[in-house]
Structure formats: structure tokens, C-alpha cells
Design a protein around this motif. Sequence first.
Motif, PDB file in Angstrom:
ATOM      1  N   GLN A 590       0.842  -1.292  -0.003  1.00  0.00           N
ATOM      2  CA  GLN A 590      -0.181   0.113  -0.202  1.00  0.00           C
ATOM      3  C   GLN A 590       1.054   1.147   0.178  1.00  0.00           C
ATOM      4  O   GLN A 590       1.071   2.347  -0.693  1.00  0.00           O
ATOM      5  N   THR A 594       0.817   4.457  -3.041  1.00  0.00           N
ATOM      6  CA  THR A 594       0.765   6.016  -2.506  1.00  0.00           C
ATOM      7  C   THR A 594       1.713   6.396  -2.823  1.00  0.00           C
ATOM      8  O   THR A 594       1.442   8.484  -3.038  1.00  0.00           O
ATOM      9  N   LYS A 744      -2.085   8.347   5.346  1.00  0.00           N
ATOM     10  CA  LYS A 744      -3.393   8.592   4.955  1.00  0.00           C
ATOM     11  C   LYS A 744      -3.343  10.313   5.729  1.00  0.00           C
ATOM     12  O   LYS A 744      -4.458  11.310   4.814  1.00  0.00           O
ATOM     13  N   ASN A 748      -4.000  14.448   4.357  1.00  0.00           N
ATOM     14  CA  ASN A 748      -5.424  14.446   4.227  1.00  0.00           C
ATOM     15  C   ASN A 748      -5.276  16.159   4.972  1.00  0.00           C
ATOM     16  O   ASN A 748      -6.433  17.048   5.407  1.00  0.00           O
ATOM     17  N   ASP A 807     -12.960  14.319   7.935  1.00  0.00           N
ATOM     18  CA  ASP A 807     -12.459  13.204   7.616  1.00  0.00           C
ATOM     19  C   ASP A 807     -11.517  12.521   6.190  1.00  0.00           C
ATOM     20  O   ASP A 807     -11.808  12.898   5.236  1.00  0.00           O
ATOM     21  N   ASP A 809     -11.104  11.491   3.181  1.00  0.00           N
ATOM     22  CA  ASP A 809     -11.935   9.789   2.064  1.00  0.00           C
ATOM     23  C   ASP A 809     -11.278   8.348   1.212  1.00  0.00           C
ATOM     24  O   ASP A 809      -9.658   9.195   1.324  1.00  0.00           O
ATOM     25  N   LYS A 810     -11.911   7.706   1.118  1.00  0.00           N
ATOM     26  CA  LYS A 810     -10.433   6.548   0.556  1.00  0.00           C
ATOM     27  C   LYS A 810      -9.446   7.040  -0.720  1.00  0.00           C
ATOM     28  O   LYS A 810      -8.732   6.050  -1.293  1.00  0.00           O
ATOM     29  N   ARG A 811      -9.935   8.058  -1.538  1.00  0.00           N
ATOM     30  CA  ARG A 811      -9.004   7.852  -2.550  1.00  0.00           C
ATOM     31  C   ARG A 811      -8.025   8.992  -2.176  1.00  0.00           C
ATOM     32  O   ARG A 811      -6.708   9.345  -3.236  1.00  0.00           O
ATOM     33  N   GLU A 814      -4.166   8.338  -2.961  1.00  0.00           N
ATOM     34  CA  GLU A 814      -4.204   8.013  -4.646  1.00  0.00           C
ATOM     35  C   GLU A 814      -3.255   9.321  -4.924  1.00  0.00           C
ATOM     36  O   GLU A 814      -2.855   9.327  -5.612  1.00  0.00           O
ATOM     37  N   ASP A 893     -13.592  14.647  -8.043  1.00  0.00           N
ATOM     38  CA  ASP A 893     -14.484  14.779  -7.184  1.00  0.00           C
ATOM     39  C   ASP A 893     -15.962  15.214  -7.686  1.00  0.00           C
ATOM     40  O   ASP A 893     -15.884  16.592  -7.139  1.00  0.00           O
ATOM     41  N   ASP A 898     -20.788  13.843  -1.242  1.00  0.00           N
ATOM     42  CA  ASP A 898     -20.077  12.002  -0.189  1.00  0.00           C
ATOM     43  C   ASP A 898     -19.502  12.787   0.812  1.00  0.00           C
ATOM     44  O   ASP A 898     -18.729  12.558   1.076  1.00  0.00           O
ATOM     45  N   GLY A 899     -19.806  11.182   1.301  1.00  0.00           N
ATOM     46  CA  GLY A 899     -19.709  11.488   3.303  1.00  0.00           C
ATOM     47  C   GLY A 899     -19.834  12.385   3.583  1.00  0.00           C
ATOM     48  O   GLY A 899     -19.610  13.000   5.371  1.00  0.00           O
TER      49      GLY A 899
END
Length: 963
Positions: A590, A594, A744, A748, A807, A809-811, A814, A893, A898-899
Motif C-alpha cells: 500500500q 501511494t 493518509k 488529509n 475525514d 476519503d478513500k481516494r 491515490e 471529485d 459524498d461523505g
Amino acid sequence: MSEEQPLFSADFDITTEQLNQFFDIHEIREGASIIKLKTYGGISSLCNSLKTNDKEGLSHVTKQELKDRKKFFGNNKAEVPPTTSLLEIVFEALQDFTIQLLLVAALVSLVLGVLEDPNEGWYEGVSIMVAVLIVVSVSSVQDYLKELQFRKLNSEVKRLKITVIRNGNTEEVFTDKLVVGDLVLLKPGDIAPADGILSRSYGILADESTMTGESKLVKKGDNDPFIISSSIITEGTGEMIVCAVGKNSLMGRNQKLFKNEVLDEQTPLQIKLEKVAKHIGIAGAIASVLIFIFLSIFTVEEAIVDGTWSSDSTSAIISAFIIAITILVVAIPEGLPLAVTLSLAFSMRKMKDENIFVKHLSACETMGGCQELLIDKTGTITKNEMKVVKFRIGGKNVSSKNSKIDENLGMIIANSIARNTTADVHMEDDKLIKTGNRTECAMLMFLKECGYEYHNYRDLDTQAMQLPFSSDSKMMTTLHVDAQENGFLYVKGAPERVIEKCAFYYKEDGIQGELTTEIIESINATIEKWSQKMRRTLALAYKSGTLEALNLGSKPTKEELDASLNGMILIGIIGIEDPIRDEAASALSQLKETGVTVRMITGDCKDIAARIGKQCYLLSPDSEVNKNTVLLGRDFSVKVGGIKVDEDDEKTTYKVGNEEEFKLIAEDLKILARCSPQDKLLITIGMRNLDRVVAVTGDGTNDAPALQRADIGIAMMTATPLAKESADIILLDDNIQNLVIAVKWGRNIFENIRRFLQFQLTVNIVALFLCLLGAVSVASSPLSAVQMLWVNLVMDSLAALALSTQDPDKRVLESHPYGKSEYIISKEMIFSIIVQSTYQIIVLTLVLFLTPTLLGIENGWDDGALHYTIFFNVFVMMQLFNQISCRKIRKDDWNIFDGIGSNWLFGVIIGLEFVMQILFVQFGGSFMNTEELTPITHLCCIAIGISVIPVALFTKFLITKTL
């Protein structure tokens, strides 16, 4: 001791004041302290006075006894500076020069208004004062809560663990639980948690620079057995009796001499944003001056036309000044540093929930930009759950289950392991407790499985000298001397280092044989076979004889002990397994995905390192190891020319000797095997000199230099105190997967700040342009001072809280790591700000100039409360919906909602802003300079506000097509 302790004075024969007489820096150096100790009767008399034992520590210790000792001698909790009160923070906020100017102007407006109209003339002045106090109070409460949170988080990292002996058993306790009389075990890397006197010392060297400021290491022993709190044990082992704790220790007493202040730690991102804020502030200042000039010109012109200067003219000038200062307050983006602080605090708390403890604020954001990860194998990639699986004696492999060892040889093995380790393994409440080095714990467990209880063999009374394992020697040596002056030497360490000291070896039947070349080749073949199965190997050796025969005195030096190690007898080779963590391969994969380059640092041999690298996908399973992919630390250091030190009058810099060669090697290097701490420091410095953001993991004392030199130092919870002290981040559960989580959250933070920055710059541009337009065209600001303060509250404090606590996000993983020189405002952000600002300016200009005509408002410009109320409402609604669209600033995005349901704080803040805006409009009256609007008008304002969302989506479309 003090007035509150007379009930306990009969329990102990010595007070804190008497103990403190031994701990004076000057007297310790001059030898006066040791004379006082001898006069008192030495360590034995001191132990009697403290009701303790220099071998077993506190005996039959109970909770009540610990409580009594704390009441009599004090506790070992660190002194915490008093928390700044909320009122003090509010008072400090009111010291801002622009706020003071605004309050003074409001006061003047109040006085003139009351003189002109006693009934209603006070509205504007009081309204501005109340609005200022609300803005200041909101930001002050946030600062206060932030400080409380940081204090709580920072206090936890100071709760390091230390090894003590209580009731004859070894256990680990938090340093704040230590009491006077405790017997503390010291080893390299430990930070002395209190003042103490050594009862045993085996070559201890202490770094007392934190207290004395001198970097020279101090030898501790018979002539100087005094250990000062906060000093670092750099070499040797020993045991000390705790004599003074907390505020009564030398460090605690010294801290009383100066004022403790909690300083806000500026992060690199905050420094970068300060420059942005400065530029915005300058633009705002220019705009406010221009607006004041234009409004004043209109007032002066009107007075000239009328031929007189009236009180209305004075009020107009004061109102112009208030408007100008208010615009300056709005323009100064105090929300920027607040957004950074809130995002860091939010991330620190969230990371703590994930068992990642962040010691330094800057590590939060820096981890997001991590480009290089230099990761330890033991304890990070592997579980650090060592187990002895093979033991080769002579030509035979033995184990606890199926082999019988010669009785005399068995005693030698038991002594060799028990006496040449400092770890401890025991059962407590039906739970196996392991204290100390995990390799040593594995050896003690093996000894126990063989039927030998190591407590019966350790015999510290006969221990005369101990040289702990070091990266240079790669061995640990212990000397025991019996009553007849016979010496017993025990050595364990890297097989290649130990074997070169040996001339003989033990066969499996206990008979000695000559260590021939053939036997050494056989042993090396076994080591090679074990390494293929990823087993770590250690060699044990032994030697005995009279001290004279060993060429040793009664108190040998380190050099004498080293010289006596020739002609040893090789006992055997131990094979130890440390399984790879289940999550290691996934986590490292992972991290690579990244954009982080992962390189493994290990002390293992090249073959073991390569096999582990393939299992963890650092190397492809079928790849051949080329000349630079896996390197030995020694070869790496030679190739790149080692560390070069450049010193000048201002600073000392560290460089790689051959930077060009380092760049070439760095392109392929994945693993450094047989790596020393110097090699680890070398690659850390080299990567940083390439302007890469470097994170380093470590758990040993020798890792401290690399941890300190890295951009982010990461330590395991099982690391030595010095390693944890040198680190920026501590993995509380030693879970490698948490490195991915740290990256992560770090990324963020950067995205959260960009979200807030895009929102605030848009509001700033629109607000300043329209106020300037109003001043030039209609000699009036379309927003009153109180309205602008409300806008300031929305776009600074509340927006900072809403957008900086999103928070990840899942991306987020990336995205690529952002470099040190990457500008905070991206091209996509600039494009979005320009398009959104232009759209809002056009719409609001139309609202400003067309509303009176479209709605048939009579005297809309002369008495424009309703006219300006609609403008004010549309302006705020556009900002509220733009705040929602700024949650998603990446060009791909598209779903801005979303979220949004998972972040309750964002929803609460948006809801609060919306409700407050409606209430201000409907019921603000003279306070807010507003008039009530009909439901239809409110819906129209909201509809116009919602239109910024399609514009934001259209902007994303344009960005994907043009950038």
C-alpha cells in the motif's frame, strides 16, 4: 519534610532534604557528595533508612506503602505549567491592533450617536462592540479547547516505562509511578526518571548534558555513583536506588528557577501559510485604505456643496473609518493558522484513536509528504516475538524436547545464558510477562524449556563487569568473579565476531576440541542453511580461570576485558525465528502504491534480508539481486564516501562524501543488510540532501541519531526510551499498518487546508471587490460593519472548524506525496477561485444595482435597509453553499455531498450558520442593520446561493479540459 507530612516522619529515617544533599552538580564533580554518602554509611545504610533493599528492591510492597511513600517523598509526575485561562486568551485576542482600532471607532460612534439621538443613536456603536466580542470569544474558545487537547496528548508521551525490581521480581512501570526506594535497572538508551544512587554499575557512561549543558560523557561507578534525573545512559548497565522524584529531584528543583511557558509549535505548513496570509492582509489593507479615501472624498465633497461641516459629516467620516477597519479585520485571514491548528489537533486525536501517538505537531503534516521510508526489519516488519528453534553444539542440533545435554555442559550453557542477559521472563496473574530485549527473552524461555530456571544462575552478587551489546562490537560480554578470585567470561553475539575470538569448541558430549578450519566451515554451512529459512543466528562462548590467568585485575577496565577474550571456547550456535507480521506485505505494498519509496534497513545477513524483501514485495519474487538492489552497510558506506561534516561559524552541516554515486545507488537500492547505525544515519542524510521527505523507523538506542535527523522519526512502543524520546511519532501497538494510516492523515491535513484556503480566498476577493465597488459608485459600503464581522466569523472561525476537520476519503492515498517546495495553492485551486469569484461578483453586482428597480423599492439607495438586506442575505447564502462545494476540491471529485453525512460537525456548523443568518435577517433590526424578508424572498436568496454549486461542478469540467 514539610507541614503536610508529619504523620509519616516516623516511617523513614531520612527526609527529602537530607537526600538532596547528595545531589548537587558542583559537589558531585568535586567529590564532596561521595564523601557525604560514605559518612552516612554508604548505600547499605541509605537502603536501611529508605526501607528498601539493594538486591530485591521494595519488599512486600502494597498500594498503601506506595501511597505513603508518595506522601512523604513526593510523586514522580512532571510539573505541568498552569493552563492559560479562557479569560486570559480572550484578553490576549483583544490586544490585536485592528480589533482595538475597531473598538475605539465603535466607542466614538456610540458617543456621537447618543449625543445626536439619545434613543437610537447608540445602536451602531453597541452593535459593533457586541459583534467584535462574539468573534473574539468564538476564536478564543477554540484556542482554549485546542490547548487543553494538546496538553492531554503531550502528557501521555511523557509516560515512559522503566524496569524496576519489586519483591525480587523484575517488572515494568510507568515512570510517574516510581517512588523513592525503588530499585531501577539501567541499560543503554534509558533516560534516568529520577535522582538515584547506583548500587551496582557495570561500565555506565551517562550523558548529563540536559542538566549541565556539557556533552562530555561521565563515567559512573564507585567514585561517582550519582545518577541525575533526565540524564541518558549511553553505555553500560547497572541498578540504582531512587532517592528523589518529581519536583524534589535535581531536574525538578532546577525547573523552579525559571518560568515555564507553553509555546505554540509552528509547523512548516503554518510558516508557509503565514506568507500567504501576509499577502492577503496587504491586499486587504490597500483595499481598506482606498475605501476610506473614497468614502471620505464623498463626505468632504458633500460638505463643500452644503457650505458647512455638520455633525452628520463627522459621523460619516467615523462610519467610513469603521467600515475601513472592519474590512481590514475581514481581510486579515486569521482563520488560516487556526485552520492548520484545528486540522492538526483533529488529526492528532484521530491518529491517537488508531494507536498512533504524534509527539510533534509538524510530524502530522510532514508524514503526508513522506517520499522515502527507511524501515527497520526487527519489530516493524517482523513481530519481534523471538523463539529459539535450533541450538547447535558441536556437530549436533539439540532442543529442549528431544536432546539430553551433558550435565556439566548444561550448567555452562545455563550460566552463559542467564548471566549474559538482562531480560526477565515470569508469570504474573497467569500471564507470561517479558521484560527487556526480545532476543534475550527467547533465550531465557529456551533455558526454561530445557529445565533450567535462570534465576538460580544469574547471581548478580558475583557479577564484576558487563559490556552490553553494541553495533561496533556486535557482542555482549559479562565477567563473574567468585570468592576465590576465579573469573568466568561469557560472550554472545554475531557468529563471525564470536568465532574469531575462539580457539576451542565444545562437542555434544561436553568434551573440548580444537576449533579447526573444517569445524568453522561446518558451522558456517549450518548458518547458511538456517539463513535460508530466515533464522537469525547467535554464538555463545565461554572462558574461565583465575583473574591472573585471564590477565584481569579485580576491577578490570573495558579495554582489559576486551583483551582477555582471545582463546575462548565456543559453546554453540543458536537459531532464532522472528515471524513476519501478517500485515507487513500488505502494508508495504500500500505504501508503494501511494508513491512512497520503501527501503528496508536490517542487521541480518544479505541472504535473509533478500528473502524477507521478496516476501514483503520490496523485491519481486523472481528478481535477481543486482549490485545495488541489496547492499551490505559496509559496502554502501565505502561506495558513497561516508558522512562528510562541514563546519562554519554559523552551523554544522552533514553531507554524503560522494553525492553523485549516492544518487546512482539510490535509484536501485531497496535493502541495506548488516547495516550499522552509522550506515542508517548516512542514508538518512543522503536522502534528505536530495531534498526528499524522509521517514525513519527505529526501536533501539543506536537508532536515535537517524530518528533525529529524519524529517519524521517513528519509534515502536517497545523501543528504548531514548529512541522514543528522539522520535516524532510512536506506534503504540507496533503495527506496521499504522504507517499507511499516518500517511493518509498527513495528506488529509494538506487537503483540509487547501479546502479552507480555496473557500476563504474566494470570499475575500468577492467581499473586498464589492465593498470597493460600493464605495466608488454609491459612496457607501453595501455591507455594514456588523454584517462584515458576521461574514468574518463565518469565513474564518466557523469555516476553519468545518473544513479543517474533514475525514480522509478513500481516494486520499491515490494522490502523490507533496514535496517540500510544493506551493500550497495549486493551479486547479487558482482556476476555481477565479471562476467562482467572478461568478459571485457578477451576480452580487446585479443584485446590488437591480434589486431596487426589480422589486420596486422606493428610495432604495437613500434608505436602503431592505435593499442591502437582500444583498447581505444573497452574499452569505452564496458563501454557505460554496463552503459545501469546497469539501471536494480535486478536479475529479464530482460528488460534493459524498461523505457529508459522516461528518456531523460539518453539518452542525452549516446548520448553525444557516439558522443564525435567517435569525439575523428577521430579527437583527438595528443591531444588524437588516429588515425582515418574506419567505419567498428568502427562497430566492437561497436559490441564488445554491447556484454556486453548479458553477463549481462546471469549473471542474473546465479544469479537466484545460489543465
